[in-house]
Motif scaffolding. Structure first.
Motif, PDB file in Angstrom:
ATOM      1  N   LYS A   1       0.923  -1.174  -0.131  1.00 34.52           N
ATOM      2  CA  LYS A   1       0.101   0.067   0.032  1.00 34.52           C
ATOM      3  C   LYS A   1       0.824   1.090   0.044  1.00 34.52           C
TER       4      LYS A   1
ATOM      5  N   ARG B   1       2.293   1.720  -3.550  1.00 32.72           N
ATOM      6  CA  ARG B   1       1.371   2.247  -4.653  1.00 32.72           C
ATOM      7  C   ARG B   1       1.120   3.793  -4.247  1.00 32.72           C
ATOM      8  N   ARG B   2       0.854   4.274  -3.065  1.00 31.02           N
ATOM      9  CA  ARG B   2       0.670   5.795  -2.805  1.00 31.02           C
ATOM     10  C   ARG B   2       1.886   6.420  -3.162  1.00 31.02           C
TER      11      ARG B   2
ATOM     12  N   ASP C   1       3.356   5.669  -5.774  1.00 32.78           N
ATOM     13  CA  ASP C   1       3.718   5.718  -7.239  1.00 32.78           C
ATOM     14  C   ASP C   1       4.780   4.840  -7.913  1.00 32.78           C
TER      15      ASP C   1
END
Length: 72
Positions: free
Chosen positions: A37, A40-41, A43
């Motif tokens: 997570k 992903r945040r 990028d």
């Protein structure tokens, strides 16, 4: 982001692990799903890398299966 500088640091006393990229603090993880997570945040293209086996992620103080504060 310089992917070569992603570090999952050694577990703290509570089992949490800091995730950084260079001097930037990306987050705190308590298990592998948190690392995903956080990346992903930030990028990070997770279609291009395998978090558990990637050469661009440095695991300090244990690998992706080492979460000493985690109880099942």
């Amino acid at each position: 982001m310089d992917y070569s500088s992603i570090v999952v640091h050694a577990p703290g006393l509570d089992g949490s692990r800091r995730v950084t990229a260079g001097d930037e603090r990306l987050g705190i993880a308590f298990h592998l799903a948190d690392v995903v997570k956080i990346l992903r945040r930030a990028d990070v293209d997770l279609d291009e890398i395998e978090v558990e086996e990637s050469d661009i992620i440095q695991w300090q103080g244990g690998g992706p299966d080492d979460w000493p504060g985690l109880r099942e």
